[in-house]
Write an enzyme that holds these catalytic residues in place. Structure first.
Site, short mmCIF file in Angstrom:
data_model
loop_
_atom_site.label_atom_id
_atom_site.label_comp_id
_atom_site.label_asym_id
_atom_site.label_seq_id
_atom_site.Cartn_x
_atom_site.Cartn_y
_atom_site.Cartn_z
N GLY A 1 0.82 -1.21 0.00
CA GLY A 1 0.00 0.00 0.00
C GLY A 1 0.86 1.26 0.00
O GLY A 1 0.57 2.23 -0.69
N ARG B 1 7.23 1.76 1.23
CA ARG B 1 7.57 0.34 1.37
C ARG B 1 8.06 -0.21 0.02
O ARG B 1 8.95 -1.05 -0.02
CB ARG B 1 6.40 -0.47 1.91
CG ARG B 1 6.78 -1.92 2.09
CD ARG B 1 6.01 -2.64 3.15
NE ARG B 1 6.39 -2.23 4.48
CZ ARG B 1 5.55 -1.82 5.42
NH1 ARG B 1 4.28 -1.77 5.17
NH2 ARG B 1 5.98 -1.47 6.60
N ARG C 1 2.39 11.80 -8.06
CA ARG C 1 1.77 11.77 -6.71
C ARG C 1 2.63 11.06 -5.68
O ARG C 1 2.10 10.55 -4.67
CB ARG C 1 0.39 11.10 -6.75
CG ARG C 1 -0.64 11.96 -7.43
CD ARG C 1 -1.96 11.24 -7.55
NE ARG C 1 -2.87 12.07 -8.31
CZ ARG C 1 -3.90 12.74 -7.79
NH1 ARG C 1 -4.19 12.62 -6.52
NH2 ARG C 1 -4.65 13.50 -8.54
N ARG D 1 -0.59 -8.18 -4.35
CA ARG D 1 -0.66 -7.22 -3.26
C ARG D 1 0.05 -7.81 -2.05
O ARG D 1 -0.16 -8.98 -1.69
CB ARG D 1 -2.12 -6.91 -2.93
CG ARG D 1 -2.31 -6.21 -1.63
CD ARG D 1 -3.68 -5.61 -1.47
NE ARG D 1 -4.04 -5.51 -0.07
CZ ARG D 1 -3.48 -4.67 0.81
NH1 ARG D 1 -2.51 -3.85 0.43
NH2 ARG D 1 -3.86 -4.66 2.08
N SER E 1 -1.03 -5.29 4.80
CA SER E 1 -1.27 -5.63 6.21
C SER E 1 -2.77 -5.81 6.40
O SER E 1 -3.58 -5.37 5.57
CB SER E 1 -0.75 -4.52 7.12
OG SER E 1 -1.43 -3.32 6.84
N ASP F 1 -2.65 -6.04 13.22
CA ASP F 1 -3.44 -5.73 14.41
C ASP F 1 -4.57 -6.74 14.55
O ASP F 1 -4.83 -7.51 13.63
CB ASP F 1 -3.99 -4.30 14.36
CG ASP F 1 -4.76 -4.03 13.08
OD1 ASP F 1 -4.14 -3.60 12.10
OD2 ASP F 1 -5.98 -4.27 13.07
N ARG G 1 6.58 -3.86 12.25
CA ARG G 1 5.93 -4.25 10.99
C ARG G 1 6.95 -4.40 9.87
O ARG G 1 6.91 -5.33 9.08
CB ARG G 1 4.88 -3.20 10.59
CG ARG G 1 3.58 -3.36 11.30
CD ARG G 1 2.45 -2.75 10.53
NE ARG G 1 2.57 -1.31 10.41
CZ ARG G 1 2.16 -0.44 11.33
NH1 ARG G 1 1.62 -0.87 12.46
NH2 ARG G 1 2.28 0.85 11.13
#
Ligand code: HPA
Length: 236
Positions: free
Chosen positions: A21, A25, A44, A88, A91, A207, A220
């Site tokens: 996402g 990363r 962007r 993908r 998380s 989570d 993470r």
């Protein structure tokens, strides 16, 4: 060439794209795992990179958060850049106490209340979309070769992160058997189906909606290493 959201040429992007996402990363993966790296997108700040992993080409690009965002990027990659498969790597929040923080999940389908599929194609009005079976089989084999345990299951792709009633997850878990929540896979799987391409989703549990435990950003980063290694072995 270029599209409204990706300022690259067709040959700049590999057949396989990994999509976290967070664009930073994507940068982390490029900096730490890839060689001969070339950045192909800056629009962007949704960074995308192509490089080689163990000598074979692969790309990695941020998807942003939510179905509208991954819907735009994955559609452009499939349709205008000859990308064959998108995995993908994200998380998720656990919906059951049978799942622990940092577990790695492989989505077998995505359940959603989203109108994405219906609005996108006008024809497809289902609450579930599906990853590519052969791609899932390959990822499962790579995980087993790397000795990384994975758990398979339905995931919930939600349009909403902050629900007024967090306990709603219990109904979704019960009625749809969704073991964890994220916000993108339903749209990614739909776009793959509509363009005749491949998609899959591997998630690390960050989570738990049951225990309310959460991970720190640093924890993470370390935990995500396992998931990245499974996906990187798709370089070909
Ligand atoms: N909700 C939605 N998406 C998520 C979550 C969550 O709790 N955790 C990680 N991605």
């Amino acid at each position: 060439m270029g599209t409204p959201h990706i300022n690259a040429e067709k040959g700049d992007i590999a057949k396989t794209v990994l999509m976290p996402g967070d664009p930073l990363r994507a940068k982390f993966i490029a900096d730490n795992y890839l060689e001969n790296v070339k950045r192909f997108n800056t629009v962007r700040n949704m960074f995308g990179y192509t490089g080689t992993y163990q000598g074979k080409p692969i790309s990695v690009m941020g998807s942003g958060m939510g179905m509208p965002s991954i819907g735009i990027y994955s559609y452009e990659l499939y349709k205008f850049f000859d990308v064959e498969r998108i995995v993908r790597i994200g998380s998720c929040g656990a919906y059951t106490d049978e799942i622990d923080l940092y577990d790695v999940l492989l989505a077998t389908s995505a359940y959603s209340e989203s109108s994405y599929a219906k609005v996108q194609s006008g024809t497809y009005d289902e609450a579930y979309t599906y990853p590519t079976k052969s791609l899932n089989d390959t990822l499962e084999k790579h995980a087993s070769d790397l000795d990384i345990p994975i758990r398979k299951g339905v995931i919930h792709s939600s349009d909403v992160f902050y629900r007024e009633n967090f306990d709603d997850y219990k109904t979704i878990y019960k009625e749809h058997n969704a073991i964890a929540v994220e916000m993108e896979s339903f749209a990614l799987f739909h776009n793959a189906k509509m363009t005749g391409k491949e998609a899959a989703c591997i998630l690390t549990v960050s989570d738990s909606l049951v225990t309310k435990e959460a991970t720190s950003a640093e924890e993470r980063q370390n935990a995500f290493t396992k998931m990245m290694e499974i996906a990187l072995s798709l370089a070909e």
